[in-house]
Design a protein around this motif. Sequence first.
Motif, mmCIF file in Angstrom:
data_model
loop_
_atom_site.group_PDB
_atom_site.id
_atom_site.type_symbol
_atom_site.label_atom_id
_atom_site.label_comp_id
_atom_site.label_asym_id
_atom_site.label_seq_id
_atom_site.Cartn_x
_atom_site.Cartn_y
_atom_site.Cartn_z
ATOM 1 N N HIS A 1 0.834 -1.207 0.000
ATOM 2 C CA HIS A 1 0.000 0.000 0.000
ATOM 3 C C HIS A 1 0.867 1.255 0.000
ATOM 4 C CE1 HIS A 1 -3.515 2.514 0.940
ATOM 5 N NE2 HIS A 1 -2.687 3.183 1.723
ATOM 6 N N VAL A 2 1.899 1.252 0.846
ATOM 7 C CA VAL A 2 2.780 2.419 0.911
ATOM 8 C C VAL A 2 3.505 2.607 -0.416
ATOM 9 C CG1 VAL A 2 4.823 3.399 2.017
ATOM 10 C CG2 VAL A 2 3.066 2.263 3.409
ATOM 11 N N VAL A 3 4.077 1.544 -0.951
ATOM 12 C CA VAL A 3 4.842 1.631 -2.198
ATOM 13 C C VAL A 3 3.947 2.073 -3.351
ATOM 14 C CG1 VAL A 3 6.129 0.291 -3.902
ATOM 15 C CG2 VAL A 3 6.580 -0.041 -1.463
ATOM 16 N N ASP A 4 2.720 1.575 -3.393
ATOM 17 C CA ASP A 4 1.801 1.922 -4.483
ATOM 18 C C ASP A 4 1.335 3.373 -4.419
ATOM 19 O OD1 ASP A 4 1.977 -0.628 -5.454
ATOM 20 O OD2 ASP A 4 0.018 -1.293 -4.720
ATOM 21 N N ASN A 5 1.345 3.957 -3.223
ATOM 22 C CA ASN A 5 0.781 5.298 -3.063
ATOM 23 C C ASN A 5 1.821 6.381 -2.790
ATOM 24 O OD1 ASN A 5 -2.398 5.032 -2.906
ATOM 25 N ND2 ASN A 5 -1.551 3.265 -1.835
ATOM 26 N N ILE A 6 3.079 5.995 -2.738
ATOM 27 C CA ILE A 6 4.117 6.962 -2.398
ATOM 28 C C ILE A 6 4.294 8.005 -3.489
ATOM 29 C CG2 ILE A 6 6.109 5.784 -3.432
ATOM 30 C CD1 ILE A 6 5.966 7.375 0.076
ATOM 31 N N GLU A 7 4.643 9.203 -3.079
ATOM 32 C CA GLU A 7 5.012 10.279 -3.994
ATOM 33 C C GLU A 7 5.923 11.225 -3.230
ATOM 34 O OE1 GLU A 7 1.086 13.093 -3.230
ATOM 35 O OE2 GLU A 7 1.171 11.822 -5.011
ATOM 36 N N PRO A 8 6.745 12.006 -3.921
ATOM 37 C CA PRO A 8 7.647 12.921 -3.219
ATOM 38 C C PRO A 8 6.879 13.824 -2.252
ATOM 39 C CG PRO A 8 8.267 12.773 -5.516
ATOM 40 C CD PRO A 8 6.964 12.034 -5.383
ATOM 41 N N GLY A 9 7.398 13.921 -1.040
ATOM 42 C CA GLY A 9 6.766 14.776 -0.036
ATOM 43 C C GLY A 9 5.718 14.090 0.809
#
Length: 241
Positions: A185-193
């Motif tokens: 879930h974290v990897v799929d939704n990560i973005e800078p900031g």
Amino acid sequence: MRKIMIITSITIVLFISLGYLLNELSKSRTFQFFGGLVTSVEVNEKLVALTFDDGPGANTDKIVDILSKHDVKGTFYLTGHEIENFFDDGVKIVQAGHEIGNHSYSHKRMVFKSPSFIKDEIERTDELIRQIGYKGEITFRPPYGKRLLFLPYYLSKNERNTIYMNIEPESYPEIASDSNKIVKHVVDNIEPGSIILLHVMYESRIESLNAVEGIVTSLIEQGYTFVTVSELIEYGRENGK
């Protein structure tokens, strides 16, 4: 009699609607009545903040060791009550170089509370955070993310933002029960900031604790750098965001 029943029904509906509206406002990720609300930060680099709510507690040594192994600094939003109960663990977190945030003293929902209650909850915990040796800026995250009027007003008058998050895998029960799903879930939704929230201090949160190493290694492989919340906000300021 029929007229009274209609008026009563309308009143009940209005109260229910008002209650629903206030509840939604109290946990909004985009709006609050006073002061700054930070859910993520616009940055030009692949930076991310990993944050942990509650504690210190039973798993302090484990989470500190995991982060130390990968040379990652996190932001720990501690409660005053738990600092008193696990004082030495609070000291360990500070000595490991992590940022400490204020998560209230008692972890009660800080809505429909008096200004004096809110002031005491925050300032009492600020003092305990200083007692465990933390010298940096103390940011604040409300328990359960709840706030309406008096809490944001107090924070704004003291030039403090409300710190929230934009990635919260534990809010989905089907994800929270499996460490692999938490990582995905974290990897799929990560973005800078991004600001990631996890709870890892209790044995009931063992899946979240087990997910931390996978989150860290996966994001590092993607080129992300972990920073504290205060550092993330400062990067945003430097970029004019």
